[in-house]
Design a protein around this motif. Structure first.
Motif, PDB file in Angstrom:
ATOM      1  N   TRP A 278       0.792  -1.226   0.000  1.00 10.15           N
ATOM      2  CA  TRP A 278       0.000   0.000   0.000  1.00 10.15           C
ATOM      3  C   TRP A 278       0.824   1.275   0.000  1.00 10.15           C
ATOM      4  O   TRP A 278       0.282   2.345  -0.249  1.00 10.15           O
ATOM      5  CB  TRP A 278      -0.981  -0.025   1.167  1.00 10.15           C
ATOM      6  N   ASP A 279       2.120   1.207   0.280  1.00  9.28           N
ATOM      7  CA  ASP A 279       2.945   2.405   0.109  1.00  9.28           C
ATOM      8  C   ASP A 279       2.933   2.845  -1.350  1.00  9.28           C
ATOM      9  O   ASP A 279       2.696   4.017  -1.661  1.00  9.28           O
ATOM     10  CB  ASP A 279       4.385   2.138   0.558  1.00  9.28           C
ATOM     11  N   VAL A 280       3.185   1.899  -2.245  1.00 11.56           N
ATOM     12  CA  VAL A 280       3.189   2.250  -3.663  1.00 11.56           C
ATOM     13  C   VAL A 280       1.764   2.446  -4.181  1.00 11.56           C
ATOM     14  O   VAL A 280       1.553   3.217  -5.134  1.00 11.56           O
ATOM     15  CB  VAL A 280       3.954   1.190  -4.488  1.00 11.56           C
ATOM     16  N   LEU A 281       0.774   1.807  -3.554  1.00  9.17           N
ATOM     17  CA  LEU A 281      -0.608   2.039  -3.972  1.00  9.17           C
ATOM     18  C   LEU A 281      -1.011   3.495  -3.750  1.00  9.17           C
ATOM     19  O   LEU A 281      -1.707   4.084  -4.588  1.00  9.17           O
ATOM     20  CB  LEU A 281      -1.563   1.118  -3.220  1.00  9.17           C
ATOM     21  N   ALA A 282      -0.550   4.093  -2.645  1.00 14.44           N
ATOM     22  CA  ALA A 282      -0.859   5.509  -2.403  1.00 14.44           C
ATOM     23  C   ALA A 282      -0.303   6.377  -3.521  1.00 14.44           C
ATOM     24  O   ALA A 282      -0.980   7.278  -4.028  1.00 14.44           O
ATOM     25  CB  ALA A 282      -0.294   5.947  -1.057  1.00 14.44           C
ATOM     26  N   THR A 283       0.941   6.096  -3.917  1.00  9.21           N
ATOM     27  CA  THR A 283       1.536   6.842  -5.025  1.00  9.21           C
ATOM     28  C   THR A 283       0.761   6.610  -6.312  1.00  9.21           C
ATOM     29  O   THR A 283       0.478   7.555  -7.068  1.00  9.21           O
ATOM     30  CB  THR A 283       3.003   6.427  -5.207  1.00  9.21           C
ATOM     31  N   TYR A 284       0.414   5.366  -6.582  1.00  4.92           N
ATOM     32  CA  TYR A 284      -0.335   5.050  -7.796  1.00  4.92           C
ATOM     33  C   TYR A 284      -1.660   5.801  -7.827  1.00  4.92           C
ATOM     34  O   TYR A 284      -2.054   6.351  -8.865  1.00  4.92           O
ATOM     35  CB  TYR A 284      -0.577   3.542  -7.880  1.00  4.92           C
ATOM     36  N   ARG A 285      -2.357   5.843  -6.690  1.00  7.53           N
ATOM     37  CA  ARG A 285      -3.643   6.543  -6.647  1.00  7.53           C
ATOM     38  C   ARG A 285      -3.471   8.043  -6.862  1.00  7.53           C
ATOM     39  O   ARG A 285      -4.252   8.680  -7.571  1.00  7.53           O
ATOM     40  CB  ARG A 285      -4.332   6.286  -5.306  1.00  7.53           C
ATOM     41  N   LEU A 286      -2.439   8.611  -6.245  1.00 10.05           N
ATOM     42  CA  LEU A 286      -2.212  10.049  -6.383  1.00 10.05           C
ATOM     43  C   LEU A 286      -1.817  10.431  -7.811  1.00 10.05           C
ATOM     44  O   LEU A 286      -2.180  11.507  -8.294  1.00 10.05           O
ATOM     45  CB  LEU A 286      -1.118  10.486  -5.407  1.00 10.05           C
ATOM     46  N   GLU A 287      -1.080   9.569  -8.485  1.00 11.33           N
ATOM     47  CA  GLU A 287      -0.638   9.861  -9.849  1.00 11.33           C
ATOM     48  C   GLU A 287      -1.657   9.479 -10.912  1.00 11.33           C
ATOM     49  O   GLU A 287      -1.500   9.853 -12.078  1.00 11.33           O
ATOM     50  CB  GLU A 287       0.667   9.129 -10.142  1.00 11.33           C
ATOM     51  N   CYS A 288      -2.682   8.723 -10.548  1.00 18.31           N
ATOM     52  CA  CYS A 288      -3.649   8.238 -11.533  1.00 18.31           C
ATOM     53  C   CYS A 288      -4.277   9.406 -12.287  1.00 18.31           C
ATOM     54  O   CYS A 288      -4.850  10.320 -11.682  1.00 18.31           O
ATOM     55  CB  CYS A 288      -4.728   7.421 -10.827  1.00 18.31           C
ATOM     56  N   SER A 289      -4.184   9.384 -13.593  1.00 20.28           N
ATOM     57  CA  SER A 289      -4.681  10.491 -14.411  1.00 20.28           C
ATOM     58  C   SER A 289      -6.037  10.202 -15.041  1.00 20.28           C
ATOM     59  O   SER A 289      -6.681  11.102 -15.586  1.00 20.28           O
ATOM     60  CB  SER A 289      -3.672  10.820 -15.525  1.00 20.28           C
ATOM     61  N   GLN A 290      -6.498   8.939 -14.967  1.00 21.31           N
ATOM     62  CA  GLN A 290      -7.768   8.599 -15.610  1.00 21.31           C
ATOM     63  C   GLN A 290      -8.978   9.008 -14.776  1.00 21.31           C
ATOM     64  O   GLN A 290     -10.038   9.312 -15.311  1.00 21.31           O
ATOM     65  CB  GLN A 290      -7.835   7.091 -15.889  1.00 21.31           C
ATOM     66  N   PHE A 291      -8.854   8.988 -13.467  1.00 20.52           N
ATOM     67  CA  PHE A 291      -9.963   9.338 -12.584  1.00 20.52           C
ATOM     68  C   PHE A 291      -9.398   9.593 -11.194  1.00 20.52           C
ATOM     69  O   PHE A 291      -8.229   9.289 -10.921  1.00 20.52           O
ATOM     70  CB  PHE A 291     -11.020   8.219 -12.530  1.00 20.52           C
ATOM     71  N   ALA A 292     -10.214  10.180 -10.328  1.00 17.44           N
ATOM     72  CA  ALA A 292      -9.810  10.394  -8.940  1.00 17.44           C
ATOM     73  C   ALA A 292      -9.926   9.062  -8.206  1.00 17.44           C
ATOM     74  O   ALA A 292     -11.025   8.549  -7.999  1.00 17.44           O
ATOM     75  CB  ALA A 292     -10.686  11.452  -8.283  1.00 17.44           C
ATOM     76  N   PHE A 293      -8.798   8.490  -7.819  1.00 17.53           N
ATOM     77  CA  PHE A 293      -8.708   7.141  -7.262  1.00 17.53           C
ATOM     78  C   PHE A 293      -8.784   7.242  -5.735  1.00 17.53           C
ATOM     79  O   PHE A 293      -7.782   7.340  -5.046  1.00 17.53           O
ATOM     80  CB  PHE A 293      -7.394   6.510  -7.711  1.00 17.53           C
ATOM     81  N   TYR A 294     -10.005   7.197  -5.215  1.00 10.18           N
ATOM     82  CA  TYR A 294     -10.239   7.403  -3.792  1.00 10.18           C
ATOM     83  C   TYR A 294     -10.201   6.096  -3.009  1.00 10.18           C
ATOM     84  O   TYR A 294     -10.420   5.014  -3.554  1.00 10.18           O
ATOM     85  CB  TYR A 294     -11.622   8.015  -3.561  1.00 10.18           C
ATOM     86  N   LEU A 295     -10.007   6.233  -1.685  1.00  8.78           N
ATOM     87  CA  LEU A 295     -10.238   5.155  -0.737  1.00  8.78           C
ATOM     88  C   LEU A 295     -11.370   5.564   0.200  1.00  8.78           C
ATOM     89  O   LEU A 295     -11.416   6.697   0.673  1.00  8.78           O
ATOM     90  CB  LEU A 295      -8.988   4.873   0.101  1.00  8.78           C
ATOM     91  N   CYS A 296     -12.262   4.648   0.480  1.00  8.29           N
ATOM     92  CA  CYS A 296     -13.318   4.841   1.463  1.00  8.29           C
ATOM     93  C   CYS A 296     -12.919   4.061   2.720  1.00  8.29           C
ATOM     94  O   CYS A 296     -12.485   2.910   2.598  1.00  8.29           O
ATOM     95  CB  CYS A 296     -14.629   4.315   0.888  1.00  8.29           C
ATOM     96  N   PRO A 297     -12.990   4.630   3.914  1.00 10.07           N
ATOM     97  CA  PRO A 297     -13.614   5.891   4.313  1.00 10.07           C
ATOM     98  C   PRO A 297     -12.629   7.047   4.520  1.00 10.07           C
ATOM     99  O   PRO A 297     -12.886   7.921   5.352  1.00 10.07           O
ATOM    100  CB  PRO A 297     -14.261   5.504   5.639  1.00 10.07           C
TER     101      PRO A 297
END
Length: 424
Positions: A278-297
């Protein structure tokens, strides 16, 4: 008072019960988000404080090959995954997730089965998505809503038959809160926690990597699989599974023993597959350009109307049947209340600015006044600096500047981030 707005009314008939605005979800619940060292007592499970589930045994299989986890990630009281493993560097995982095949364990999800007459009707009562319109083999990202038109939880819904659906739910890994109210109205439907697990492959080689796991008659079909479509496959070791293509990944959904064999196969082929935490997942989500890659909650939760998170597209405008939150989502008028917020991006002005903490207060520029908080944080190799998702008042606009208590300045932007432009 209109009786349809009271708490005694069916949830899909209720109007909003209270105003929503900026809500800091972290202090009241220590388990909304935490990272825990491997020897933390809460992970021992006695007494049980957290939900900990890994039906495909992925975390143990990866740890045997790459060393023990550096820490575990707790999201909404659920042990979602690990931050990293001792034997895999962040750079290796990042390279695999962008140019190769980065494999993310999803055993910490909640898998829900809805079957029988009325199955589609049950799900349709819980979300503004038109679930009944899905074809067999079609999937959809769904936000399950509250009567206030905010986020209850979220997941991927896959139609596997005329009256059968599987749902992969992230976040706090629990069924939608109004599920059983919906089942009571459609007693022919059967719901259960499904005996499933899954994994997600990201990166440029994701389709080739998945094709190596399925038998040859099915491998060619993966390359032609459209987004949010799925096909039943036979694995190379003879098990049945579903392969689901999303916008940025390709997933295998299957029985736990099938997923366990898949992980054993992938760990034995490090030339192609790289496990990712999940360290790299956070980076992947922040850099994602196709859509806003959120985590709930974290990024989205019960204090956030869909429009304020840029999620209006998940409301099926042609849907005419009732669902939880319909009144709030369809009758909602524009407001200028300063308590309203939006989900935005933050980019560090200075390359040397430190990593922010999830839940950290964001300050107005040149002031000690707290105006919002960080929901996701990580380093972006593309931008060459730290990025965040944050909740800020609607009065703060893209291009404005905010700060933190250490005095660092950060630029506000809409989402998704454009990290490559920052580093240009």
């Amino acid at each position: 008072m209109n009786p349809a707005t009271t708490d005694t009314a069916a949830p899909w008939l209720r109007g909003p019960r209270f105003e929503v605005g900026i809500q800091q979800p972290f202090p009241p619940d220590e388990w909304t988000w935490r990272t825990l060292p491997p020897d933390h007592p809460a992970l021992a499970g006695s007494p049980g404080a957290l939900r900990k589930s890994d039906p495909g045994n992925a975390l143990a299989i990866v740890a045997e090959a790459y060393g023990k986890p550096t820490s575990y990630c707790v999201l909404g009281g659920n042990v979602a995954s690990v931050s990293n493993w001792e034997g895999i560097s962040f750079d290796q995982q990042y390279a695999a997730s962008t140019h190769g095949a980065g494999v993310y364990p999803c055993g910490g999800m909640y898998y829900l089965s809805v079957e029988g007459p009325g199955a589609a009707d049950v799900l349709d009562l819980l979300t503004p998505r038109d679930i009944g319109a899905l074809d067999i083999g079609q999937a959809a990202f769904a936000i399950f809503t509250t009567p206030e038109g905010t986020v209850d939880t979220e997941g991927i819904v896959l139609r596997t038959g005329p009256v059968s659906f599987q749902v992969s739910i992230g976040g706090s890994a629990r069924p939608p809160d109004w599920l059983y109210d919906a089942v009571a109205l459609h007693p022919g439907a059967r719901t259960a926690e499904a005996a499933l697990s899954s994994f997600n492959i990201k990166g440029a080689q994701r389709t080739r990597a998945m094709a190596r796991l399925v038998s040859e008659p099915f491998a060619d079909g993966l390359a032609r699989l459209p987004r949010f479509r799925a096909i039943p496959v036979r694995t190379r070791w003879g098990d049945d599974a579903w392969v689901v293509r999303t916008v940025i990944g390709i997933e295998m959904w299957a029985a736990p023993h099938t997923v366990e064999t898949a992980w054993q196969t992938m760990v034995a082929a490090p030339d192609l597959y790289t496990p990712c935490g999940w360290d790299v997942l956070a980076t992947y989500r922040l850099e994602c350009s196709q859509f806003a890659f959120y985590l709930c909650p974290l990024d989205i939760h019960r204090g956030i109307p869909l429009a304020d998170a840029g999620l209006s597209h998940v409301v099926s405008r042609e849907k005419t049947t009732p669902y939880v939150g319909r009144r709030a989502l369809t009758d909602r008028t524009a407001k200028t209340d300063t308590a309203r917020m939006w989900v935005c991006g933050l980019t560090a002005r200075d390359r040397a600015a430190p990593r922010r903490r999830i839940g950290e207060r964001v300050l107005a520029s040149g002031s000690a006044q707290a105006i919002g908080y960080v929901t996701t944080a990580g380093h972006s190799p593309l931008a060459g600096r730290e990025l965040c998702f944050a909740h800020l008042p609607a009065t703060v606009l893209p291009g404005d500047e905010v700060a933190f208590e250490d005095g660092t300045a950060w630029l506000v932007s809409g989402l998704p981030h454009r990290p490559a432009a920052v580093n240009a």
